[in-house]
Design a protein around this motif. Structure first.
Motif, PDB file in Angstrom:
ATOM      1  N   TYR A   1      -7.811 -44.946  -9.635  1.00  0.00           N
ATOM      2  CA  TYR A   1      -7.187 -43.821  -9.799  1.00  0.00           C
ATOM      3  C   TYR A   1      -5.991 -43.403  -8.838  1.00  0.00           C
ATOM      4  O   TYR A   1      -5.025 -42.924  -9.404  1.00  0.00           O
ATOM      5  CB  TYR A   1      -8.208 -42.389  -9.246  1.00  0.00           C
ATOM      6  CG  TYR A   1      -7.625 -41.252  -9.714  1.00  0.00           C
ATOM      7  CD1 TYR A   1      -7.602 -40.419 -10.876  1.00  0.00           C
ATOM      8  CD2 TYR A   1      -7.077 -40.555  -8.472  1.00  0.00           C
ATOM      9  CE1 TYR A   1      -6.901 -39.162 -11.087  1.00  0.00           C
ATOM     10  CE2 TYR A   1      -6.638 -39.234  -8.665  1.00  0.00           C
ATOM     11  CZ  TYR A   1      -6.547 -38.760 -10.035  1.00  0.00           C
ATOM     12  OH  TYR A   1      -5.998 -37.365  -9.945  1.00  0.00           O
ATOM     13  N   GLN A   2      -6.014 -44.189  -7.709  1.00  0.00           N
ATOM     14  CA  GLN A   2      -4.945 -43.721  -6.743  1.00  0.00           C
ATOM     15  C   GLN A   2      -3.715 -44.663  -7.464  1.00  0.00           C
ATOM     16  O   GLN A   2      -2.436 -44.048  -7.087  1.00  0.00           O
ATOM     17  CB  GLN A   2      -5.217 -44.618  -5.570  1.00  0.00           C
ATOM     18  CG  GLN A   2      -6.318 -44.094  -4.751  1.00  0.00           C
ATOM     19  CD  GLN A   2      -6.068 -42.404  -4.474  1.00  0.00           C
ATOM     20  OE1 GLN A   2      -5.180 -41.778  -4.719  1.00  0.00           O
ATOM     21  NE2 GLN A   2      -7.194 -42.195  -3.806  1.00  0.00           N
TER      22      GLN A   2
ATOM     23  N   TYR B   1     -10.705 -31.297  -7.752  1.00  0.00           N
ATOM     24  CA  TYR B   1      -9.777 -32.496  -7.180  1.00  0.00           C
ATOM     25  C   TYR B   1      -8.408 -32.409  -7.753  1.00  0.00           C
ATOM     26  O   TYR B   1      -7.425 -32.698  -6.865  1.00  0.00           O
ATOM     27  CB  TYR B   1     -10.451 -34.012  -7.555  1.00  0.00           C
ATOM     28  CG  TYR B   1      -9.664 -34.829  -6.980  1.00  0.00           C
ATOM     29  CD1 TYR B   1     -10.051 -35.204  -5.435  1.00  0.00           C
ATOM     30  CD2 TYR B   1      -8.538 -35.748  -7.373  1.00  0.00           C
ATOM     31  CE1 TYR B   1      -9.394 -36.231  -4.696  1.00  0.00           C
ATOM     32  CE2 TYR B   1      -7.896 -36.783  -6.683  1.00  0.00           C
ATOM     33  CZ  TYR B   1      -8.464 -36.827  -5.508  1.00  0.00           C
ATOM     34  OH  TYR B   1      -7.798 -38.076  -4.546  1.00  0.00           O
ATOM     35  N   VAL B   2      -8.034 -32.372  -8.851  1.00  0.00           N
ATOM     36  CA  VAL B   2      -6.543 -32.116  -9.338  1.00  0.00           C
ATOM     37  C   VAL B   2      -5.913 -30.970  -8.803  1.00  0.00           C
ATOM     38  O   VAL B   2      -4.767 -31.157  -8.221  1.00  0.00           O
ATOM     39  CB  VAL B   2      -6.477 -32.014 -11.235  1.00  0.00           C
ATOM     40  CG1 VAL B   2      -5.173 -31.802 -11.243  1.00  0.00           C
ATOM     41  CG2 VAL B   2      -6.974 -33.596 -11.581  1.00  0.00           C
TER      42      VAL B   2
ATOM     43  N   ALA C   1      -5.309 -31.895  -5.188  1.00  0.00           N
ATOM     44  CA  ALA C   1      -4.183 -32.875  -4.944  1.00  0.00           C
ATOM     45  C   ALA C   1      -3.020 -32.390  -4.906  1.00  0.00           C
ATOM     46  O   ALA C   1      -2.033 -32.829  -4.414  1.00  0.00           O
ATOM     47  CB  ALA C   1      -4.501 -34.053  -5.923  1.00  0.00           C
ATOM     48  N   LYS C   2      -3.067 -31.487  -5.851  1.00  0.00           N
ATOM     49  CA  LYS C   2      -1.501 -30.734  -5.889  1.00  0.00           C
ATOM     50  C   LYS C   2      -1.030 -29.885  -5.195  1.00  0.00           C
ATOM     51  O   LYS C   2      -0.093 -29.194  -4.932  1.00  0.00           O
ATOM     52  CB  LYS C   2      -1.351 -30.137  -7.566  1.00  0.00           C
ATOM     53  CG  LYS C   2      -1.348 -31.177  -8.418  1.00  0.00           C
ATOM     54  CD  LYS C   2      -1.594 -30.548  -9.999  1.00  0.00           C
ATOM     55  CE  LYS C   2      -1.171 -31.843 -11.002  1.00  0.00           C
ATOM     56  NZ  LYS C   2      -1.175 -31.173 -12.270  1.00  0.00           N
TER      57      LYS C   2
ATOM     58  N   ILE D   1     -11.631 -37.191  -1.340  1.00  0.00           N
ATOM     59  CA  ILE D   1     -10.607 -37.144  -0.513  1.00  0.00           C
ATOM     60  C   ILE D   1     -10.707 -37.764   0.744  1.00  0.00           C
ATOM     61  O   ILE D   1      -9.484 -38.264   1.195  1.00  0.00           O
ATOM     62  CB  ILE D   1     -10.829 -35.337  -0.141  1.00  0.00           C
ATOM     63  CG1 ILE D   1     -10.717 -34.371  -1.215  1.00  0.00           C
ATOM     64  CG2 ILE D   1      -9.963 -35.268   1.100  1.00  0.00           C
ATOM     65  CD1 ILE D   1     -10.813 -32.984  -1.115  1.00  0.00           C
TER      66      ILE D   1
ATOM     67  N   LYS E   1      -1.790 -34.922   3.957  1.00  0.00           N
ATOM     68  CA  LYS E   1      -1.385 -36.067   4.046  1.00  0.00           C
ATOM     69  C   LYS E   1      -2.301 -37.136   4.418  1.00  0.00           C
ATOM     70  O   LYS E   1      -2.212 -37.858   5.392  1.00  0.00           O
ATOM     71  CB  LYS E   1      -0.076 -36.139   5.005  1.00  0.00           C
ATOM     72  CG  LYS E   1       1.236 -35.710   4.217  1.00  0.00           C
ATOM     73  CD  LYS E   1       2.437 -35.610   5.136  1.00  0.00           C
ATOM     74  CE  LYS E   1       3.617 -34.611   4.491  1.00  0.00           C
ATOM     75  NZ  LYS E   1       4.342 -34.334   5.545  1.00  0.00           N
TER      76      LYS E   1
ATOM     77  N   LEU F   1      -3.930 -31.118  -0.461  1.00  0.00           N
ATOM     78  CA  LEU F   1      -4.000 -32.686  -0.009  1.00  0.00           C
ATOM     79  C   LEU F   1      -2.447 -33.095   0.204  1.00  0.00           C
ATOM     80  O   LEU F   1      -2.427 -33.897   1.064  1.00  0.00           O
ATOM     81  CB  LEU F   1      -4.728 -33.353  -0.820  1.00  0.00           C
ATOM     82  CG  LEU F   1      -6.153 -33.021  -1.275  1.00  0.00           C
ATOM     83  CD1 LEU F   1      -6.767 -33.964  -2.153  1.00  0.00           C
ATOM     84  CD2 LEU F   1      -6.907 -33.267   0.227  1.00  0.00           C
ATOM     85  N   GLN F   2      -1.682 -32.430  -0.395  1.00  0.00           N
ATOM     86  CA  GLN F   2      -0.138 -32.816  -0.133  1.00  0.00           C
ATOM     87  C   GLN F   2       0.060 -32.426   1.349  1.00  0.00           C
ATOM     88  O   GLN F   2       1.181 -33.228   1.895  1.00  0.00           O
ATOM     89  CB  GLN F   2       0.904 -32.461  -1.338  1.00  0.00           C
ATOM     90  CG  GLN F   2       0.633 -33.143  -2.684  1.00  0.00           C
ATOM     91  CD  GLN F   2       1.477 -32.408  -3.634  1.00  0.00           C
ATOM     92  OE1 GLN F   2       2.144 -31.384  -3.270  1.00  0.00           O
ATOM     93  NE2 GLN F   2       1.708 -33.113  -4.595  1.00  0.00           N
TER      94      GLN F   2
ATOM     95  N   PRO G   1      -3.033 -42.212 -11.779  1.00  0.00           N
ATOM     96  CA  PRO G   1      -3.979 -40.887 -11.779  1.00  0.00           C
ATOM     97  C   PRO G   1      -4.028 -40.432 -13.021  1.00  0.00           C
ATOM     98  O   PRO G   1      -2.944 -40.398 -13.972  1.00  0.00           O
ATOM     99  CB  PRO G   1      -3.026 -39.922 -10.868  1.00  0.00           C
ATOM    100  CG  PRO G   1      -2.153 -40.731 -10.215  1.00  0.00           C
ATOM    101  CD  PRO G   1      -1.965 -42.091 -11.053  1.00  0.00           C
TER     102      PRO G   1
END
Length: 183
Positions: A102-103, A170-171, A174-175, A52, A182, A178-179, A106
């Motif tokens: 990955y970035q 992590y997935v 991320a969904k 992260i 930002k 983390l969105q 993904p």
């Protein structure tokens, strides 16, 4: 100071606390010839933190969270080994995460590759730390190597959990979270 840098510093402290709690609250001791190993979620949270926040901030959080636990819970003599292990773990995770790209594309399988590398390096660093720990109490090198190897079951279990859980968490993060952050 940029707002994003301040956000990362704050998240570093928060992640260090989460790592500390991940070790503190859920511990299952495993008998061993070297040290007092136990099953915990600290390494799993350390790997997530590196994914992260990146290497620099993730490594700092992992070293603080895991090292502080050792200092406050009767492992002070070997806390320096834990901090070194956390640094190596963070470096490997960061390099492999960047290496699998990955970035840009993904894929969950790429996260499993990162988790596998993290689990394997954790086994290696724990074994090496076990050798050093054993030699610190006067054991010969050859005996220390064997004792350290026979003390790896807790690390193996932690590595398997890390391998299975990190990509899924992590997935999910991320969904969602983390969105919003930002990072």
């Amino acid at each position: 100071m940029k707002i994003n840098q301040l956000r990362k510093i704050i998240l570093t402290g928060l992640c260090a606390a989460i790592i500390f709690v991940g070790v503190s609250l859920f511990r299952i001791p495993i008998p061993a010839l070297v040290g007092r190993p136990f099953i915990h979620f600290g390494n799993t949270f350390a790997v997530l933190t590196v994914l992260i926040l990146g290497f620099r901030y993730g490594a700092v959080a992992a070293m603080i969270g895991l090292g502080l636990f050792d200092l406050l819970n009767g492992y002070a003599a070997t806390a320096w080994l834990t901090v070194l292990e956390a640094l190596v773990l963070a470096a490997v995770v960061a390099v492999v995460f960047k290496g699998v790209n990955y970035q840009q594309k993904p894929r969950v399988l790429k996260l499993y590759a990162v988790s596998l590398a993290a689990g394997l390096i954790k086994l290696l660093t724990s074994w090496l730390s076990g050798i050093v720990e054993s030699m610190m109490v006067g054991t010969s090198f050859s005996v220390a190597v064997i004792r350290a190897f026979l003390s790896l079951p807790a690390t193996l279990i932690n590595s398997i959990v890390l391998f299975l859980v990190v990509p899924l968490l992590y997935v999910a993060l991320a969904k969602t979270v983390l969105q919003r952050l930002k990072i």
